[in-house]
Design a protein around this motif. Structure first.
Motif, PDB file in Angstrom:
ATOM      1  N   PRO A  30     -52.410  15.814 -29.780  1.00  0.00           N
ATOM      2  CA  PRO A  30     -52.934  17.104 -29.319  1.00  0.00           C
ATOM      3  C   PRO A  30     -54.380  17.336 -29.784  1.00  0.00           C
ATOM      4  N   ARG A  31     -55.199  17.800 -28.855  1.00  0.00           N
ATOM      5  CA  ARG A  31     -56.599  18.146 -29.105  1.00  0.00           C
ATOM      6  C   ARG A  31     -57.442  16.968 -29.588  1.00  0.00           C
TER       7      ARG A  31
ATOM      8  N   ALA B  93     -49.214  20.435 -18.302  1.00  0.00           N
ATOM      9  CA  ALA B  93     -47.957  21.158 -18.529  1.00  0.00           C
ATOM     10  C   ALA B  93     -47.286  21.418 -17.191  1.00  0.00           C
TER      11      ALA B  93
ATOM     12  N   PHE C 123     -60.459  24.900 -28.144  1.00  0.00           N
ATOM     13  CA  PHE C 123     -59.343  24.612 -27.249  1.00  0.00           C
ATOM     14  C   PHE C 123     -58.531  25.847 -26.853  1.00  0.00           C
TER      15      PHE C 123
ATOM     16  N   GLY D  22     -53.242  21.443 -15.467  1.00  0.00           N
ATOM     17  CA  GLY D  22     -53.923  20.638 -16.465  1.00  0.00           C
ATOM     18  C   GLY D  22     -55.253  21.238 -16.871  1.00  0.00           C
ATOM     19  N   SER D  23     -55.690  20.837 -18.041  1.00  0.00           N
ATOM     20  CA  SER D  23     -56.988  21.237 -18.577  1.00  0.00           C
ATOM     21  C   SER D  23     -57.671  19.987 -19.103  1.00  0.00           C
TER      22      SER D  23
ATOM     23  N   THR E  10     -45.359  20.181 -22.677  1.00  0.00           N
ATOM     24  CA  THR E  10     -46.763  19.838 -22.481  1.00  0.00           C
ATOM     25  C   THR E  10     -46.995  18.391 -22.875  1.00  0.00           C
ATOM     26  N   ASP E  11     -48.065  17.835 -22.393  1.00  0.00           N
ATOM     27  CA  ASP E  11     -48.419  16.453 -22.692  1.00  0.00           C
ATOM     28  C   ASP E  11     -49.921  16.392 -22.912  1.00  0.00           C
ATOM     29  N   TRP E  12     -50.315  15.827 -24.023  1.00  0.00           N
ATOM     30  CA  TRP E  12     -51.718  15.581 -24.324  1.00  0.00           C
ATOM     31  C   TRP E  12     -51.987  14.093 -24.181  1.00  0.00           C
TER      32      TRP E  12
ATOM     33  N   HIS F 284     -54.938  17.863 -21.371  1.00  0.00           N
ATOM     34  CA  HIS F 284     -53.675  18.566 -21.632  1.00  0.00           C
ATOM     35  C   HIS F 284     -53.039  18.926 -20.297  1.00  0.00           C
TER      36      HIS F 284
END
Length: 181
Positions: free
Chosen positions: A172-173, A155, A109, A74-75, A166-168, A153
């Motif tokens: 996304p962003r 993954a 990002f 994750g981030s 992936t999952d946000w 984020h």
């Protein structure tokens, strides 16, 4: 009159006892995320606490696994500057047993925009029983911001090595609302 006062006091005590309390001296935001990734890293909720000395971000997942074969990672992007729409930092980590983590300066990002490691105090803990990842970053490491918001984020990979997606958190962003100290 006396019955009304006692009833009002009893209701106030009951409401206080039943309502979730934010930690003293901290502003908190809780955000949920739908079940939309068929993998153990599926993001379900995020809590951001802006405390006196630290920013604490706790992510909750569905079926988080210890094994490196999960490829769970994750981030958490941290935005500390309301004048700049991009994040200034990222807390990047694997979410499996024995993984490493790092806080980096960023200019957006994309991974190619990730910069140098940030000096300061920060820590990551993974609780597989509660399916939570908890990141703590000293406010001083982020320049002691007045407010912060995050984009999350995650993954993972399947046992055969293929990408599980992936999952946000949200779109996304996209960031949470600002959390002021």
């Amino acid at each position: 009159m006396r019955t009304t006062l006692l009833s009002t006091a009893a209701l106030a005590v009951a409401a206080l006892a039943l309502s979730p309390l934010a930690p003293a001296g901290a502003a908190v935001i809780d955000v949920t995320d739908p079940a939309d990734l068929g993998h153990g890293v599926d993001l379900r909720a995020v809590r951001v606490e802006h405390k006196a000395r630290n920013i604490v971000v706790t992510t909750t997942h569905a079926n988080l696994r210890k094994t490196w074969r999960s490829g769970s990672s994750g981030s958490v992007f941290l935005d500390t500057d309301p004048a700049d729409p991009r994040p200034e930092y990222v807390f990047a980590s694997g979410y499996f047993d024995g993984t490493d983590y790092q806080l980096l300066s960023v200019d957006g990002f994309a991974a190619k925009k990730w910069g140098e490691p940030v000096e300061g105090s920060y820590r990551l803990r993974i609780d597989y029983d509660r399916e939570q990842v908890r990141m703590r970053v000293a406010r001083a490491a982020l320049g002691s911001p007045d407010q912060v918001r995050v984009a999350v984020h995650v993954a993972g990979t399947r046992p055969d090595g293929s990408n599980a997606g992936t999952d946000w958190l949200g779109e996304p962003r996209s960031f949470t609302d600002w959390v002021a100290r």
